[in-house]
Design an enzyme around this catalytic site. Structure first.
Site, PDB file in Angstrom:
ATOM      1  N   CYS A   3      16.577  50.814  37.259  1.00 45.65           N
ATOM      2  CA  CYS A   3      17.510  51.554  38.774  1.00 45.65           C
ATOM      3  C   CYS A   3      17.716  52.668  38.529  1.00 45.65           C
ATOM      4  O   CYS A   3      18.481  53.233  39.761  1.00 45.65           O
ATOM      5  CB  CYS A   3      18.295  50.076  39.151  1.00 45.65           C
ATOM      6  SG  CYS A   3      17.624  48.432  38.257  1.00 45.65           S
ATOM      7  N   HIS A  11      24.112  52.570  43.237  1.00 47.35           N
ATOM      8  CA  HIS A  11      23.112  51.205  42.937  1.00 47.35           C
ATOM      9  C   HIS A  11      22.707  50.520  43.353  1.00 47.35           C
ATOM     10  O   HIS A  11      24.507  49.685  42.991  1.00 47.35           O
ATOM     11  CB  HIS A  11      22.330  51.468  42.127  1.00 47.35           C
ATOM     12  CG  HIS A  11      21.626  50.583  41.312  1.00 47.35           C
ATOM     13  ND1 HIS A  11      20.810  50.141  42.207  1.00 47.35           N
ATOM     14  CD2 HIS A  11      21.874  49.491  40.570  1.00 47.35           C
ATOM     15  CE1 HIS A  11      20.011  48.890  41.750  1.00 47.35           C
ATOM     16  NE2 HIS A  11      20.132  48.662  40.986  1.00 47.35           N
ATOM     17  N   ASN A  54      18.818  43.901  45.359  1.00 55.26           N
ATOM     18  CA  ASN A  54      18.582  44.628  44.268  1.00 55.26           C
ATOM     19  C   ASN A  54      17.195  45.774  44.310  1.00 55.26           C
ATOM     20  O   ASN A  54      16.228  44.388  44.333  1.00 55.26           O
ATOM     21  CB  ASN A  54      19.172  44.254  42.652  1.00 55.26           C
ATOM     22  CG  ASN A  54      19.191  45.879  41.442  1.00 55.26           C
ATOM     23  OD1 ASN A  54      18.597  46.631  42.056  1.00 55.26           O
ATOM     24  ND2 ASN A  54      19.484  45.531  40.304  1.00 55.26           N
TER      25      ASN A  54
HETATM   26  C1  LIG Z   1      22.857  38.276  37.348  1.00 57.09           C
HETATM   27  C2  LIG Z   1      25.121  37.572  37.378  1.00 57.09           C
HETATM   28  C3  LIG Z   1      24.767  37.579  38.847  1.00 57.09           C
HETATM   29  C4  LIG Z   1      25.111  36.425  36.844  1.00 57.09           C
HETATM   30  O1  LIG Z   1      26.274  36.563  37.775  1.00 57.09           O
HETATM   31  P1  LIG Z   1      27.687  35.578  36.312  1.00 57.09           P
HETATM   32  O2  LIG Z   1      28.869  35.910  37.201  1.00 57.09           O
HETATM   33  O3  LIG Z   1      27.668  36.696  35.455  1.00 57.09           O
HETATM   34  O4  LIG Z   1      26.674  34.670  35.981  1.00 57.09           O
HETATM   35  P2  LIG Z   1      27.149  34.135  34.801  1.00 57.09           P
HETATM   36  O5  LIG Z   1      25.375  34.553  34.532  1.00 57.09           O
HETATM   37  O6  LIG Z   1      28.562  34.631  33.758  1.00 57.09           O
HETATM   38  O7  LIG Z   1      26.651  32.249  34.909  1.00 57.09           O
HETATM   39  C5  LIG Z   1      27.940  31.280  35.492  1.00 57.09           C
HETATM   40  C6  LIG Z   1      27.569  30.136  35.071  1.00 57.09           C
HETATM   41  O8  LIG Z   1      27.031  30.654  36.956  1.00 57.09           O
HETATM   42  C7  LIG Z   1      25.618  29.100  36.414  1.00 57.09           C
HETATM   43  N1  LIG Z   1      24.566  30.483  37.043  1.00 57.09           N
HETATM   44  C8  LIG Z   1      23.371  30.919  36.975  1.00 57.09           C
HETATM   45  N2  LIG Z   1      22.222  31.344  37.606  1.00 57.09           N
HETATM   46  C9  LIG Z   1      22.930  30.669  38.179  1.00 57.09           C
HETATM   47  C10 LIG Z   1      22.198  30.583  39.515  1.00 57.09           C
HETATM   48  N3  LIG Z   1      21.179  31.501  40.141  1.00 57.09           N
HETATM   49  N4  LIG Z   1      22.242  29.840  40.298  1.00 57.09           N
HETATM   50  C11 LIG Z   1      23.432  28.825  40.286  1.00 57.09           C
HETATM   51  N5  LIG Z   1      23.996  28.603  39.213  1.00 57.09           N
HETATM   52  C12 LIG Z   1      23.483  29.555  38.396  1.00 57.09           C
HETATM   53  C13 LIG Z   1      25.375  29.741  34.899  1.00 57.09           C
HETATM   54  O9  LIG Z   1      24.610  28.695  34.171  1.00 57.09           O
HETATM   55  C14 LIG Z   1      26.914  29.027  34.890  1.00 57.09           C
HETATM   56  O10 LIG Z   1      27.428  28.060  35.028  1.00 57.09           O
HETATM   57  P3  LIG Z   1      28.650  27.543  33.857  1.00 57.09           P
HETATM   58  O11 LIG Z   1      29.586  28.442  34.153  1.00 57.09           O
HETATM   59  O12 LIG Z   1      28.985  26.165  33.621  1.00 57.09           O
HETATM   60  O13 LIG Z   1      27.699  28.099  32.334  1.00 57.09           O
HETATM   61  C15 LIG Z   1      25.231  39.121  37.551  1.00 57.09           C
HETATM   62  O14 LIG Z   1      25.414  38.999  35.620  1.00 57.09           O
HETATM   63  C16 LIG Z   1      24.638  40.578  37.311  1.00 57.09           C
HETATM   64  O15 LIG Z   1      25.203  40.378  38.839  1.00 57.09           O
HETATM   65  N6  LIG Z   1      24.785  41.277  36.846  1.00 57.09           N
HETATM   66  C17 LIG Z   1      24.164  42.832  37.264  1.00 57.09           C
HETATM   67  C18 LIG Z   1      22.417  42.151  36.542  1.00 57.09           C
HETATM   68  C19 LIG Z   1      21.716  43.553  37.204  1.00 57.09           C
HETATM   69  O16 LIG Z   1      21.718  43.807  38.228  1.00 57.09           O
HETATM   70  N7  LIG Z   1      20.898  44.011  36.893  1.00 57.09           N
HETATM   71  C20 LIG Z   1      19.812  44.818  37.417  1.00 57.09           C
HETATM   72  C21 LIG Z   1      19.212  46.008  36.600  1.00 57.09           C
HETATM   73  S1  LIG Z   1      21.096  47.154  37.501  1.00 57.09           S
END
Ligand SMILES: CC(C)(COP(=O)(O)OP(=O)(O)OC[C@H]1O[C@@H](n2cnc3c(N)ncnc32)[C@H](O)[C@@H]1OP(=O)(O)O)[C@@H](O)C(=O)NCCC(=O)NCCS
Length: 352
Positions: free
Chosen positions: A139, A275, A306
């Site tokens: 990215c 980004h 994204n």
């Molecule tokens: C991916 C992302 C949105 C996840 O958000 P988060 O707040 O970290 O969420 P978590 O992975 O901690 O999951 C939190 C909870 O939601 C649940 N969950 C995960 N994906 C889910 C989805 N798509 N829908 C609903 N629930 C979901 C998990 O199971 C977890 O449940 P629990 O608390 O009961 O265990 C976030 O980590 C993110 O944006 N990271 C950056 C990724 C990115 O930008 N990558 C690209 C390269 S730059």
């Protein structure tokens, strides 16, 4: 009579002067002269995604700020989207494809190992005088390519450089995977970088932390898949929380260094274009950088998701359309992603 050794006089000649190597076509400064974008036709809303992924509109909005994304249809290939964006950027810059000396394509979704898709794009554009190659910096690829473009123009290796950031990432995601399917979108953005009479692109601050190589990557590599094609093909995967923490905290000093390198303070900025990874990462950066409340901040992620290497030029193009940023304004760009790699620089925006 002993033979007489003839004596020779060795003329005291000066050492040959090395031939001078010409340095031509340098420009003291470079700037972005034109901007173009392509957004695929098909809008995929959170509600539509929920019909096949175990997630909810509410969860996606709360965790990422994304309300919809665009996924390209079959005719909207990576090359086709790039050519559209590039054509718009060339027109915006007021030059033709033949004026381009190099095409740099930033992408992670060209699915052929070789040749580069930049060569095909250059051909389709009619950029007959251009070198062409792809770069892979996730990215952060677009900001890397802008740095290369600036240095090529300033160094004289190209008069004008076409920089493209484009992804068809919908080809590369497991659409059932609730950890990735909701976040990514497709699109293309392009800029033309050319000579300038005053600085238009600041020094880049960039790097890569290979100790986090596996944090964003593929579920398996292509060789493993070819050797054992019984399982699913490779898809993108990421450790979301790890990326989130790294981006929210580590990109702030990088952004500050880019400002410092350009001699710009936050109150001199006209826009912040990071980004578009997650709205919460953008908010965290805005707060940590102590950006003024009045500063326009790119939030294209809400409608595009994204888009990886395309996100910064797409967000830039939306800011132009929205009219929120003054002509020729100064913007801070920050790219970050797989590698984990990053690149940040201050640029003068290309609209007047
Ligand atoms: C991916 C992302 C949105 C996840 O958000 P988060 O707040 O970290 O969420 P978590 O992975 O901690 O999951 C939190 C909870 O939601 C649940 N969950 C995960 N994906 C889910 C989805 N798509 N829908 C609903 N629930 C979901 C998990 O199971 C977890 O449940 P629990 O608390 O009961 O265990 C976030 O980590 C993110 O944006 N990271 C950056 C990724 C990115 O930008 N990558 C690209 C390269 S730059």
């Amino acid at each position: 009579m002993p033979s007489q050794t003839p004596t020779e006089t060795i003329p005291n000649e000066p050492a040959p002067t090395p031939a001078a190597i010409a340095v031509a076509g340098r420009s003291p400064y470079a700037q972005i002269l034109g901007l173009g974008a392509y957004r695929p036709r098909r809008v995929v809303t959170n509600d539509e995604l929920c019909t096949w992924v175990d997630t909810s509109d509410e969860w996606i909005r709360a965790r990422t700020g994304i309300t919809q994304r665009r996924w390209a249809e079959p005719d909207e290939t990576l090359a086709a989207m790039s050519v559209q964006a590039a054509t718009a950027a060339l027109a915006d810059a007021g030059i033709t494809a033949a004026d381009i000396g190099c095409v740099v394509m930033a992408t992670v979704t060209h699915l052929e190992q070789t040749p580069s898709i930049a060569a095909l794009i250059a051909h389709q554009l009619g950029a007959v005088n251009a070198a062409a190659f792809d770069i892979s910096a996730g990215c952060a690829g677009f900001c890397h390519a802008v740095a290369l473009g600036r240095d090529m123009v300033q160094g004289g290796s190209a008069g004008h450089v076409l920089v493209i950031g484009a992804e068809k990432i919908s080809d590369f995601i497991d659409r059932q995977d609730r950890t990735t399917a909701f976040i990514f979108g497709d699109g293309a953005g392009a800029v033309v970088i050319g000579p300038a009479s005053r600085p238009g692109i600041g020094p880049v601050v960039w790097g890569a932390d290979g100790s986090q190589y596996t944090v964003i990557g593929q579920t398996r590599d292509w060789k493993t898949f070819m050797d054992d094609p019984t399982g699913p093909r490779p898809f993108i995967q990421m450790s979301g929380q790890q990326v989130f923490r790294w981006a929210s905290y580590e990109m702030v000093p990088v952004a500050n260094k880019a400002l410092q390198a350009a001699g710009i303070t936050v109150d001199q900025l006209d826009a912040f274009i990071p980004h578009q990874a997650n709205m919460r990462i953008i908010d965290a950066m805005v707060k940590a950088l102590k950006l003024p409340d009045s500063l326009p901040v790119a939030r294209d992620i809400a409608e595009m998701g994204n888009t990886s290497a395309a996100s910064v030029p797409l967000a830039m193009e939306r800011m132009r359309r929205d009219g929120a940023v003054p002509a020729g304004g100064t913007a801070l760009l920050v790219g970050f992603g797989a590698g984990l790699s990053y690149a940040a620089q201050v640029v003068r925006l290309p609209w007047s």
